[in-house]
Design an enzyme around this catalytic site. Structure first.
Site, mmCIF file in Angstrom:
data_model
loop_
_atom_site.group_PDB
_atom_site.id
_atom_site.type_symbol
_atom_site.label_atom_id
_atom_site.label_comp_id
_atom_site.label_asym_id
_atom_site.label_seq_id
_atom_site.Cartn_x
_atom_site.Cartn_y
_atom_site.Cartn_z
ATOM 1 N N THR A 32 -3.931 -4.945 -17.624
ATOM 2 C CA THR A 32 -2.730 -4.137 -17.863
ATOM 3 C C THR A 32 -1.501 -5.008 -18.083
ATOM 4 O O THR A 32 -0.609 -4.657 -18.855
ATOM 5 C CB THR A 32 -2.467 -3.168 -16.694
ATOM 6 N N PRO A 37 -3.577 -0.637 -21.605
ATOM 7 C CA PRO A 37 -3.485 0.400 -20.577
ATOM 8 C C PRO A 37 -4.802 0.594 -19.851
ATOM 9 O O PRO A 37 -5.884 0.385 -20.421
ATOM 10 C CB PRO A 37 -3.100 1.656 -21.370
ATOM 11 N N ASP A 38 -4.714 0.978 -18.583
ATOM 12 C CA ASP A 38 -5.925 1.288 -17.838
ATOM 13 C C ASP A 38 -6.280 2.758 -18.041
ATOM 14 O O ASP A 38 -5.795 3.407 -18.964
ATOM 15 C CB ASP A 38 -5.771 0.934 -16.357
ATOM 16 N N PHE A 39 -7.118 3.292 -17.180
ATOM 17 C CA PHE A 39 -7.612 4.652 -17.389
ATOM 18 C C PHE A 39 -7.024 5.648 -16.397
ATOM 19 O O PHE A 39 -6.600 6.729 -16.790
ATOM 20 C CB PHE A 39 -9.146 4.666 -17.276
ATOM 21 N N ARG A 40 -6.977 5.302 -15.123
ATOM 22 C CA ARG A 40 -6.707 6.310 -14.103
ATOM 23 C C ARG A 40 -5.328 6.244 -13.471
ATOM 24 O O ARG A 40 -5.006 7.074 -12.635
ATOM 25 C CB ARG A 40 -7.773 6.218 -13.004
ATOM 26 N N GLN A 107 -15.648 -5.235 -15.840
ATOM 27 C CA GLN A 107 -15.866 -3.907 -16.403
ATOM 28 C C GLN A 107 -15.085 -3.736 -17.710
ATOM 29 O O GLN A 107 -15.193 -2.704 -18.362
ATOM 30 C CB GLN A 107 -15.427 -2.832 -15.396
ATOM 31 N N ASN A 108 -14.288 -4.750 -18.065
ATOM 32 C CA ASN A 108 -13.450 -4.664 -19.257
ATOM 33 C C ASN A 108 -14.236 -5.028 -20.512
ATOM 34 O O ASN A 108 -15.220 -5.770 -20.459
ATOM 35 C CB ASN A 108 -12.233 -5.569 -19.117
ATOM 36 N N ASP A 110 -12.475 -6.111 -23.390
ATOM 37 C CA ASP A 110 -11.457 -6.701 -24.269
ATOM 38 C C ASP A 110 -11.671 -8.171 -24.608
ATOM 39 O O ASP A 110 -10.993 -8.713 -25.484
ATOM 40 C CB ASP A 110 -10.062 -6.518 -23.661
ATOM 41 N N HIS A 125 -19.784 -3.484 -19.219
ATOM 42 C CA HIS A 125 -19.600 -2.362 -20.139
ATOM 43 C C HIS A 125 -19.544 -2.795 -21.601
ATOM 44 O O HIS A 125 -19.108 -2.035 -22.458
ATOM 45 C CB HIS A 125 -18.344 -1.570 -19.751
ATOM 46 N N CYS A 136 -30.601 -1.046 -38.734
ATOM 47 C CA CYS A 136 -31.289 -2.326 -38.951
ATOM 48 C C CYS A 136 -30.960 -3.387 -37.915
ATOM 49 O O CYS A 136 -31.595 -4.440 -37.881
ATOM 50 C CB CYS A 136 -30.985 -2.860 -40.348
ATOM 51 N N CYS A 154 -23.114 0.048 -42.278
ATOM 52 C CA CYS A 154 -23.757 -1.215 -42.615
ATOM 53 C C CYS A 154 -24.079 -1.250 -44.116
ATOM 54 O O CYS A 154 -24.076 -0.211 -44.799
ATOM 55 C CB CYS A 154 -25.038 -1.330 -41.782
ATOM 56 N N CYS A 156 -26.874 -1.470 -45.196
ATOM 57 C CA CYS A 156 -28.096 -0.675 -45.347
ATOM 58 C C CYS A 156 -27.816 0.826 -45.286
ATOM 59 O O CYS A 156 -28.714 1.631 -45.498
ATOM 60 C CB CYS A 156 -29.122 -1.053 -44.267
ATOM 61 N N THR A 194 -9.354 -3.063 -9.923
ATOM 62 C CA THR A 194 -10.312 -1.976 -10.040
ATOM 63 C C THR A 194 -10.256 -1.099 -8.803
ATOM 64 O O THR A 194 -10.091 -1.592 -7.677
ATOM 65 C CB THR A 194 -11.751 -2.488 -10.236
#
Length: 240
Positions: A32, A37-40, A107-108, A110, A125, A136, A154, A156, A194
């Site tokens: 951050t 930005p984080d999530f919660r 868990q990032n 980025d 993650h 493919c 892709c 293909c 976290t």
């Protein structure tokens, strides 16, 4: 600017100095201070208003059924390619190069730990920087996603999927096994940025058998026997 208590700096310095095979376990709060930005949190992604909840958009089912809408959201809200590592990322990389840290479990998605110079990084993650064709298997850099319109495809003709773990998808078993091994062998475990709300990743902490657990986070989280420091992690690590 948060006021960092010197007693917290000294606590963390002492643990850093005593470490020989520490492990850093981190989440969104590590990035951050790099502008991602984080999530919660109060300003996090999950507090914003979208047509669908972010948890729904970032699910495997939504990716299959509403692929174009998934990529519209993904490009706008999940890709921060101009972000740069902060003091926490650099300190963690330095500890590894000094032989005090065995690796990073993040868990990032980025890639900022690698940008800062960390070598052993287990991405629970996945990463926005890796993408593959579902038909493919050909790999593509993130720029392919950025420059494409609608659903990236892709050569293909297959759909290119980011190598990130969506809701409803399992973690990579080999990465998880390596993470368990690192934590079991660690002398100190440093948890940063976290809330430990995301499972199964958060459950890995239970495998620690070493000396000290330090939790650096904004807002206390329950970890038995841990030293808790309420501070922005980059500001704190900069002083260590």
């Amino acid at each position: 600017m948060h006021e960092i208590r010197q007693e917290d700096v000294l606590k963390l310095k002492k643990i850093f100095e005593s470490s020989r095979r520490a492990v850093f376990f981190g989440g969104a709060g590590v990035s951050t201070e790099s502008g991602i930005p984080d999530f919660r949190s109060e300003d996090g992604l999950y507090r914003q208003k979208f047509k669908y909840p972010p948890e729904t958009i970032l699910s495997h089912t939504f990716f299959l059924r509403h692929t174009e809408e998934f990529f519209d959201f993904y490009r706008e809200k999940m890709l921060f390619l101009d972000a740069r590592p902060n003091a926490a990322h650099y300190k963690i990389a330095a500890l590894e190069s000094e032989g005090k840290l065995a690796g990073v479990i993040t868990q990032n998605i980025d890639g900022l730990h690698q940008k800062a110079g960390s070598k052993t990084v287990l991405e629970l993650h996945g990463s926005v920087h890796r993408n593959h064709c579902e038909a493919c298997g050909m790999g593509y850099p993130v720029q392919k996603i950025v420059k494409s319109k609608g659903v990236p495809r892709c050569v293909c003709g297959g759909v290119i999927k980011p190598d990130v773990v969506l809701y409803e998808e399992p973690l990579d078993s080999r990465t998880t096994e390596r993470a368990v091994g690192l934590i079991r062998a660690a002398d100190n475990l440093i948890i940063g940025g976290t809330s430990l709300n995301v499972y199964p990743a958060a459950g890995l902490v239970q495998y620690f058998r070493g000396e000290n657990i330090v939790v650096v986070n904004r807002g206390e989280i329950p970890v038995r026997g841990a030293v808790f420091i309420d501070a922005p992690i980059a500001q704190l690590f900069y002083q260590c």
